[in-house]
Design a protein around this motif. Structure first.
Motif, PDB file in Angstrom:
ATOM      1  N   ALA A 169       0.841  -1.202   0.000  1.00 15.13           N
ATOM      2  CA  ALA A 169       0.000   0.000   0.000  1.00 15.13           C
ATOM      3  C   ALA A 169       0.874   1.249   0.000  1.00 15.13           C
ATOM      4  O   ALA A 169       0.589   2.232  -0.706  1.00 15.13           O
ATOM      5  CB  ALA A 169      -0.933  -0.004   1.208  1.00 15.13           C
ATOM      6  N   TRP A 183      -4.070   4.668 -10.345  1.00 14.24           N
ATOM      7  CA  TRP A 183      -4.474   3.342  -9.879  1.00 14.24           C
ATOM      8  C   TRP A 183      -5.635   2.795 -10.688  1.00 14.24           C
ATOM      9  O   TRP A 183      -6.643   3.477 -10.879  1.00 14.24           O
ATOM     10  CB  TRP A 183      -4.910   3.397  -8.419  1.00 14.24           C
ATOM     11  N   VAL A 191      -5.889  -0.675  -1.595  1.00 12.62           N
ATOM     12  CA  VAL A 191      -5.431   0.387  -0.701  1.00 12.62           C
ATOM     13  C   VAL A 191      -6.525   0.766   0.283  1.00 12.62           C
ATOM     14  O   VAL A 191      -6.264   0.947   1.484  1.00 12.62           O
ATOM     15  CB  VAL A 191      -4.962   1.621  -1.500  1.00 12.62           C
ATOM     16  N   THR A 194      -6.697  -1.823   2.970  1.00 13.34           N
ATOM     17  CA  THR A 194      -5.527  -1.761   3.861  1.00 13.34           C
ATOM     18  C   THR A 194      -5.658  -0.590   4.828  1.00 13.34           C
ATOM     19  O   THR A 194      -5.347  -0.729   6.023  1.00 13.34           O
ATOM     20  CB  THR A 194      -4.236  -1.636   3.029  1.00 13.34           C
TER      21      THR A 194
END
Length: 257
Positions: A169, A183, A191, A194
């Motif tokens: 991440a 992304w 992400v 996380t």
């Protein structure tokens, strides 16, 4: 792009500048121990930014002729065992890490059957790292569509299971903030999950510990999280751009009398 990258790899290896003689010596020694390949980050960054833009670690994988003899050689040269079953080699300027092929994490855990160095293309977390340069054949191998994604700086996931979610991440943010990547949906979801699990502070602390520099802390968190939630809810085919949420830091000039 592939042909240009190969020329840049040759230059990196043969150049007498920036301490590369030390790297050449290491590569010669390792090539005597087995089939050797460069994997991931060095190839990605040199392809994007040239040799002048590469200042990071050199990640190698070796298929040793004799694994026990290779381990003994690593002990004799003073290599340090790293976190994921490889070795960090002593070097004057460049950090060089090498992993025996059969100890790559995805193979050990049963996610990918890694029998040759070309199988490493299926074993990286990010697709931008799914690139291999084989010294013996002077060949480059990539995941399908690799160079198109790289040229457009699109960050996507290659193999979802990984041994270091927090670290990956952090890397996703650094690739966005320092290299200009956007992304794809899978990375944005990863992400977000996380952050929900460990929080922002853990990411900031891990970045400082791993890279000794801080960029994640400059994210405008409220705006970022709101935009990320909206992006995930939309399931858009367009990429998400974390770089737009980084605060601009105004440098203070010294007072001139």
């Amino acid at each position: 792009m592939e042909r240009q990258l190969k020329r840049k790899i040759h230059y990196f290896i043969k150049s007498p500048y920036r301490g590369r003689a030390d790297v050449r010596s290491t590569l010669r020694d390792l090539s005597a121990q087995g089939r050797l390949a460069i994997v991931g980050g060095m190839l990605r960054d040199v392809a994007l930014f040239g040799n002048a833009g590469f200042r990071s670690d050199l990640d190698l994988v070796i298929d040793p002729y004799d694994l026990a003899a290779f381990d003994r050689r690593m002990a004799n040269v003073g290599a340090r065992v790293n976190r994921f079953g490889g070795y960090s080699l002593p070097s004057h300027k460049w950090q060089v890490d090498v992993w025996p092929l059969e100890r790559t994490w995805a193979h050990r855990e049963g996610y990918v059957r890694v029998r040759t160095i070309w199988d490493l293309r299926d074993a990286t977390f990010f697709r931008c790292d799914a690139i291999v340069y084989d010294f013996a054949s002077d060949r480059i191998g990539t995941a399908p569509g690799y160079f198109d994604e790289l040229k457009n700086k699109l960050l996507d996931i290659n193999l979802r299971p990984n041994p270091n979610p927090k670290g990956n991440a952090v890397r996703a943010f650094r690739y966005a903030l320092l290299k200009g990547f956007q992304w794809k949906l899978g990375v944005a979801q990863f992400v977000a999950e996380t952050i929900d699990e460990i929080g922002w502070k853990a990411l900031v602390d891990d970045e400082l510990r791993s890279f000794r520099s801080q960029h994640i802390e400059r994210i405008r968190i409220d705006e970022f999280e709101r935009a990320l939630r909206e992006y995930l809810a939309s399931s858009s085919d367009e990429p998400f751009a974390p770089g737009q949420f980084q605060r601009i830091v105004q440098l203070e000039l010294p007072h001139v009398k």
